[in-house]
Motif scaffolding. Sequence first.
Motif, PDB file in Angstrom:
ATOM      1  N   TYR A  10       3.839   4.294   1.163  1.00  0.00           N
ATOM      2  CA  TYR A  10       4.092   3.294   0.130  1.00  0.00           C
ATOM      3  C   TYR A  10       2.949   3.329  -0.872  1.00  0.00           C
ATOM      4  CZ  TYR A  10       6.989   1.683   3.990  1.00  0.00           C
ATOM      5  OH  TYR A  10       7.893   1.626   5.022  1.00  0.00           O
ATOM      6  N   TYR A  66       1.381   1.825  -4.763  1.00  0.00           N
ATOM      7  CA  TYR A  66       1.388   0.649  -5.618  1.00  0.00           C
ATOM      8  C   TYR A  66       0.437   0.832  -6.798  1.00  0.00           C
ATOM      9  CZ  TYR A  66       2.667  -1.077  -0.952  1.00  0.00           C
ATOM     10  OH  TYR A  66       3.233  -1.236   0.290  1.00  0.00           O
ATOM     11  N   TYR A 125       8.407   3.890  -3.240  1.00  0.00           N
ATOM     12  CA  TYR A 125       8.661   4.387  -1.888  1.00  0.00           C
ATOM     13  C   TYR A 125       9.824   5.349  -1.932  1.00  0.00           C
ATOM     14  CZ  TYR A 125      10.459   4.428   2.897  1.00  0.00           C
ATOM     15  OH  TYR A 125      10.915   4.823   4.135  1.00  0.00           O
ATOM     16  N   SER A 129      10.539   0.547  -5.812  1.00  0.00           N
ATOM     17  CA  SER A 129      11.169  -0.410  -4.913  1.00  0.00           C
ATOM     18  C   SER A 129      11.033  -1.842  -5.425  1.00  0.00           C
ATOM     19  CB  SER A 129      10.579  -0.307  -3.512  1.00  0.00           C
ATOM     20  OG  SER A 129       9.175  -0.331  -3.561  1.00  0.00           O
ATOM     21  N   GLU A 130      10.012  -2.102  -6.214  1.00  0.00           N
ATOM     22  CA  GLU A 130       9.834  -3.437  -6.777  1.00  0.00           C
ATOM     23  C   GLU A 130       8.940  -3.309  -8.001  1.00  0.00           C
ATOM     24  OE1 GLU A 130      11.218  -6.215  -5.213  1.00  0.00           O
ATOM     25  OE2 GLU A 130      10.606  -7.447  -6.918  1.00  0.00           O
ATOM     26  N   GLU A 144       1.677   0.960   6.650  1.00  0.00           N
ATOM     27  CA  GLU A 144       2.529  -0.170   7.002  1.00  0.00           C
ATOM     28  C   GLU A 144       2.056  -1.395   6.228  1.00  0.00           C
ATOM     29  OE1 GLU A 144       3.588   1.222  11.549  1.00  0.00           O
ATOM     30  OE2 GLU A 144       2.975  -0.835  11.167  1.00  0.00           O
ATOM     31  N   ASN A 145       1.190  -2.220   6.860  1.00  0.00           N
ATOM     32  CA  ASN A 145       0.835  -3.497   6.258  1.00  0.00           C
ATOM     33  C   ASN A 145      -0.325  -3.417   5.273  1.00  0.00           C
ATOM     34  OD1 ASN A 145       2.699  -4.602   8.010  1.00  0.00           O
ATOM     35  ND2 ASN A 145       1.176  -4.925   9.591  1.00  0.00           N
ATOM     36  N   ILE A 146      -1.401  -2.802   5.698  1.00  0.00           N
ATOM     37  CA  ILE A 146      -2.650  -2.934   4.952  1.00  0.00           C
ATOM     38  C   ILE A 146      -2.679  -1.960   3.783  1.00  0.00           C
ATOM     39  CG2 ILE A 146      -5.156  -2.805   5.088  1.00  0.00           C
ATOM     40  CD1 ILE A 146      -4.876  -3.410   8.080  1.00  0.00           C
ATOM     41  N   GLN A 147      -2.925  -2.512   2.603  1.00  0.00           N
ATOM     42  CA  GLN A 147      -3.036  -1.680   1.411  1.00  0.00           C
ATOM     43  C   GLN A 147      -4.495  -1.315   1.188  1.00  0.00           C
ATOM     44  OE1 GLN A 147      -0.979  -3.195  -2.049  1.00  0.00           O
ATOM     45  NE2 GLN A 147       0.751  -3.914  -0.828  1.00  0.00           N
ATOM     46  N   PHE A 170      -7.153   0.261  -1.485  1.00  0.00           N
ATOM     47  CA  PHE A 170      -7.252   0.360  -2.934  1.00  0.00           C
ATOM     48  C   PHE A 170      -8.201   1.466  -3.360  1.00  0.00           C
ATOM     49  CE2 PHE A 170      -5.018  -3.307  -4.731  1.00  0.00           C
ATOM     50  CZ  PHE A 170      -4.708  -3.999  -3.590  1.00  0.00           C
TER      51      PHE A 170
END
Lengths: 114, 111
Positions: free
Chosen positions: B31, B33, B50, B55-56, B97-100, B102
């Motif tokens: 993923y 961003y 993704y 996706s958003e 998964e959860n943690i982005q 940077f």
Amino acid sequence: ELKVEQNPLFLSMQEGKNYTIYCNYSTTSDRLYWYRQDPGKSLESLFVLLSNGAVKQEGRLMASLDTKARLSTLHITAAVHDLSATYFCAVDQILYNAGNMLTFGGGTRLMVKP
Amino acid sequence: EPEVTQTPSHQVTQMGQEVILRCVPISNHLYFYWYRQILGQKVEFLVSFYNNEISEKSEIFDDQFSVERPDGSNFTLKIRSTKLEDSAMYFCASSEENIQYFGAGTRLSVL
């Protein structure tokens, strides 16, 4: 629309003192993150809080999450100058089959004075 | 330790010019961003990506913006015709998964 509010926005404190930064958010979320940012630098992950009642500690910093109150706190114990930075909380919204989206608070600029 | 890398660290451009900001996410992440931070303000979500598609996206991410993963490693943000108000720090992030995680950011200055 998810709103994330931090307070205070600016905090000047003496070394050795304790203080708490608050992060309120407007919709249900079970996951919240705290990041640190030094001037002109990137975001450093400090804590990941993944459930109601989660508490995590690292050195002089402790973070907690109350999902029912939609509140997270970042507590600073016996502050030292090295903790001077801007601290952001970020609330997580899961995107279906597409990762997650972070909504950040406005940040708390912490200045620790000798 | 794997990290997200962004280039350039600082980009100066004239209003109306196109810019491409580049990112190399962490290799096993799925993923991707982009976020931006106007000087002194909070970090704002722009877009998530993704499986080779958006996706958003936020309201900020209008038709002037586009993202692309042109090969197996790079993830780019293009601004077609820059405006003064596009001046900001742009952060790329990636997650498994959860943690982005940077990147260090690209400071974009539009003159």
